[in-house]
Design an enzyme around this catalytic site. Structure first.
Site, PDB file in Angstrom:
ATOM      1  N   TYR A 281     -43.093 -22.732 -54.788  1.00 51.14           N
ATOM      2  CA  TYR A 281     -43.526 -22.097 -53.540  1.00 51.14           C
ATOM      3  C   TYR A 281     -42.965 -20.674 -53.416  1.00 51.14           C
ATOM      4  O   TYR A 281     -43.728 -19.729 -53.153  1.00 51.14           O
ATOM      5  CB  TYR A 281     -43.143 -22.942 -52.332  1.00 51.14           C
ATOM      6  CG  TYR A 281     -43.590 -22.332 -51.021  1.00 51.14           C
ATOM      7  CD1 TYR A 281     -44.936 -22.263 -50.684  1.00 51.14           C
ATOM      8  CD2 TYR A 281     -42.653 -21.807 -50.126  1.00 51.14           C
ATOM      9  CE1 TYR A 281     -45.348 -21.686 -49.490  1.00 51.14           C
ATOM     10  CE2 TYR A 281     -43.059 -21.234 -48.930  1.00 51.14           C
ATOM     11  CZ  TYR A 281     -44.407 -21.174 -48.614  1.00 51.14           C
ATOM     12  OH  TYR A 281     -44.813 -20.588 -47.436  1.00 51.14           O
TER      13      TYR A 281
ATOM     14  N   LYS B  90     -45.259 -17.150 -53.399  1.00 54.19           N
ATOM     15  CA  LYS B  90     -45.188 -16.156 -52.332  1.00 54.19           C
ATOM     16  C   LYS B  90     -44.775 -14.788 -52.852  1.00 54.19           C
ATOM     17  O   LYS B  90     -45.203 -13.758 -52.322  1.00 54.19           O
ATOM     18  CB  LYS B  90     -44.248 -16.644 -51.222  1.00 54.19           C
ATOM     19  CG  LYS B  90     -44.843 -17.781 -50.405  1.00 54.19           C
ATOM     20  CD  LYS B  90     -46.134 -17.325 -49.719  1.00 54.19           C
ATOM     21  CE  LYS B  90     -46.894 -18.419 -49.045  1.00 54.19           C
ATOM     22  NZ  LYS B  90     -48.109 -17.935 -48.358  1.00 54.19           N
TER      23      LYS B  90
END
Length: 318
Positions: free
Chosen positions: A195, A199
């Site tokens: 994750y 990002k």
């Protein structure tokens, strides 16, 4: 320490700016931050609020909840879009292109998972959080630009919801020939970091996109909502839930930052916003470095090749 200070001592401003007569899109709007942002925007007078959702039944429940809480019916519409599917994003983009106008869009939909799987040839987090999020942004640009031409008094906004966790990882993979393809190989994957990595990739690519679009046509920015109670980490396990209980902002408070992104001025074009304000110094040292610039250019070349394969000619939307 900056993260902890922000979580415990900073409260983003409650939204009050009118959205009267505006058409606004919010993806990931059936739960969490997207739902609460859509609620604020409806409350603030928007004429049309499009809830972009993967789960239509949940989207309809969200629509009813927003109508009940705001006392405004006939404003929200539920449109299906699955960011794990190129075909779904393309169909959604075509539908958006038929709107008479689009004043603002919040691209909020994302996943956080530690389970490895492939979607459209790439690890699912990369497909959803990066490739298809940028694909959707590019599909929206012509309608946003056309809206600006029809009404020069207000510049449309395109806000990408990113995260401060982009600073929690490095990107040595940028030196590979095709970085996103490389990190989608299971042998090169550390799902515990996936994750934050997704990002970081999104931050770099949105920066590059904004640098290629005039802010006078469309204001493009990045929103860090902070760590909030949401459904984002539903696949992350018990430890994440405990962490969330201790540190997370309420969903409504976090959603204020999303609304700030689509009400911010030209100073936010290409910028990173945290706690509802432009704060480019909060970007990671890597993103702000010369190496980060090189990585951004290389990733853009890879993304361009991927998206041209999905929709030939799409890069001309810029």
């Amino acid at each position: 320490m900056g993260f902890l200070y922000s979580q415990f001592f900073v409260t983003p401003t409650y939204p009050t700016q009118s959205f009267a007569d505006q058409t606004v899109l919010v993806t990931g709007a059936n739960v969490g931050l997207g739902l609460e942002a859509a609620r604020h925007i409806t409350r603030l007078g928007a004429a049309r609020v499009i809830l972009g959702v993967r789960n239509v039944a949940a989207g309809k429940e969200a629509k009813e909840d927003i109508e009940k809480s705001t006392g405004r019916s006939g404003v929200c519409e539920v449109w299906e879009v699955d960011l794990a599917s190129h075909a779904s994003v393309l169909a959604f983009g075509k539908r958006i292109s038929q709107l008479p106008k689009l004043d603002a869009a919040i691209l909020n939909a994302a996943i956080a998972t530690q389970e490895f799987s492939i979607s459209e040839g790439y690890e699912r987090s990369i497909t959803v959080n990066v490739i298809n999020t940028l694909l959707l942004g590019l599909l929206l640009l012509p309608t946003l630009k056309a809206t600006r031409q029809k009404n020069p008094s207000r510049t449309p906004r395109l806000a990408f919801v990113v995260s401060e966790v982009h600073a929690w990882v490095n990107l040595p993979e940028w030196k590979e020939d095709e970085p996103m393809k490389f990190v989608s190989d299971k042998t090169n994957t550390k799902m515990a970091d996936r994750y934050p990595l997704s990002k970081l990739l999104e931050v770099l690519l949105v920066q590059e996109l904004a640098g290629r679009v005039r802010g006078s046509e469309v204001i493009i920015n990045m929103i860090n909502p902070g760590f909030c109670h949401s459904q984002l980490g539903r696949e992350m396990g018990f430890g994440f839930k405990v962490y969330q209980m201790v540190l997370a902002r309420s969903t409504e408070v976090g959603s204020r930052t999303l609304v700030a992104g689509v009400t911010a001025g030209l100073e936010s074009h290409g910028a990173y916003m945290t706690d509802g304000h432009v704060e480019n110094t909060a970007l990671s040292p890597f993103v702000r470095s010369d190496e980060g610039r090189q990585a951004r250019e290389k990733l853009w070349a890879e993304l361009s090749s991927i998206l041209e394969g999905v929709y030939p000619g799409i890069m001309q939307n810029i």
